[in-house]
Design an enzyme around this catalytic site. Structure first.
Site, PDB file in Angstrom:
ATOM      1  N   GLY A  21       3.455 -11.031  -9.179  1.00  0.00           N
ATOM      2  CA  GLY A  21       4.527 -10.086  -8.955  1.00  0.00           C
ATOM      3  C   GLY A  21       5.476 -10.483  -7.849  1.00  0.00           C
ATOM      4  CG  ASP A  67     -10.228  -6.352   1.416  1.00  0.00           C
ATOM      5  OD1 ASP A  67      -9.070  -5.977   1.702  1.00  0.00           O
ATOM      6  OD2 ASP A  67     -11.160  -5.555   1.186  1.00  0.00           O
ATOM      7  CB  VAL A  68      -5.030  -8.202   3.848  1.00  0.00           C
ATOM      8  CG1 VAL A  68      -4.651  -9.619   3.462  1.00  0.00           C
ATOM      9  CG2 VAL A  68      -4.549  -7.205   2.796  1.00  0.00           C
ATOM     10  CE1 TYR A 166       3.862   1.518  -2.074  1.00  0.00           C
ATOM     11  CE2 TYR A 166       5.789   2.937  -2.225  1.00  0.00           C
ATOM     12  CZ  TYR A 166       5.239   1.674  -2.160  1.00  0.00           C
ATOM     13  OH  TYR A 166       6.055   0.571  -2.184  1.00  0.00           O
ATOM     14  CE  LYS A 170       4.551  -0.390   1.032  1.00  0.00           C
ATOM     15  NZ  LYS A 170       4.283  -1.811   1.361  1.00  0.00           N
ATOM     16  CB  THR A 201       9.019  -5.476 -14.748  1.00  0.00           C
ATOM     17  OG1 THR A 201      10.157  -4.986 -15.458  1.00  0.00           O
ATOM     18  CG2 THR A 201       7.880  -4.472 -14.896  1.00  0.00           C
TER      19      THR A 201
END
Length: 260
Positions: A21, A67-68, A166, A170, A201
């Site tokens: 992506g 895994d951050v 979400y 942010k 997309t």
């Protein structure tokens, strides 16, 4: 700080969530400018390996799983990247996204959303950015140079679809961007954010109905939905010498839908 800013071709860049992506688009944009890439992935090992091959192999890119949200794993990731290239990471793009689907018809509503949903987004967004920042901080301070670019959303300014968990995460990341910029500027480290709208997309936006994309395009001055490649261009600006006097900023890249 300004005189020490290396060209993109001299940088080692870590992109979290970089295998697919938007992350893959950002990696490709940096690679086109000659940067060396650390492609972080969590579950997308095959996609990350394929991207390494596409970008020129081990001399130009390395795929490293972590895994951050796991601080120890991130520190190990940064150490492995340094070992692979023989030099430290100097630019970080915090792009990794906790599992999320942008489908307004299926979003959690205010009377049913629970704290674990918020917690997952805060860990995947704020904790992850804090982990990567702390992992690279020593090397950046030693070099008197560093670039940290956080990926945000225009929903903070224009919550047309109230994705509560979400968007809240942010918004917190934007606050962290600015506090880090204020604290780390004397060390030669710039911290900025690039915020987009719905991108056409990515995996995350694949669930979005076509009519929503069309409505967004009609509402922008450019009459188009931003692509991952277009968004990546703005990320490169904040890593480049052209932004040498810029820190603590949030650039909205959405075709002019939100003018902030």
């Amino acid at each position: 700080m300004n005189a020490l800013a290396p060209a993109l071709s001299e940088q080692i860049v870590l992109v979290t969530g970089g295998a697919r992506g938007l992350g893959a688009a950002i990696n490709k944009a940096f690679a086109a400018q000659g940067a060396r890439l650390v492609i972080n992935f969590h579950r997308s090992a095959s996609a990350a390996a394929a991207l390494v091959d596409e970008l020129g192999g081990a001399g130009r890119a390395v795929a490293l799983g972590a895994d951050v949200t796991d601080r120890d794993a991130v520190f190990d990731l940064v150490a492995r990247a340094h070992e692979h290239f023989g030099a430290p990471v100097c630019t970080v793009v915090n792009n990794a996204l906790a599992d999320f689907s942008f489908n307004g018809d299926d979003r959690a509503k205010p009377d049913t959303i629970d704290w674990p949903a918020f917690d997952a987004q805060f860990r995947g967004t704020v904790a992850a950015a804090l982990n990567t920042t702390q992992a690279v901080l020593g090397d950046m301070r030693s070099a008197r140079f560093g670039r940290i670019v956080n990926i945000g959303t225009n929903l903070v300014q224009n919550p047309v679809v109230p994705y509560h968990d979400y968007t809240a995460a942010k918004a917190a990341l934007l606050a962290l961007t600015r506090t880090l910029a204020a604290d780390l500027g004397p060390d030669g480290i710039a911290v900025n954010m690039v915020s987009g709208g719905l991108l056409r997309t990515t995996d995350a936006s694949a669930a979005t109905p076509p009519a929503v994309f069309d409505a967004i395009a009609a509402g922008t001055p450019l009459r188009a939905v931003t692509t991952p490649d277009e968004f990546a261009d703005a990320v490169l600006f904040f890593a480049s010498p052209w932004s040498r006097a810029v820190t603590g900023q949030n650039l909205v890249v959405d075709g002019g839908l939100v003018m902030d």
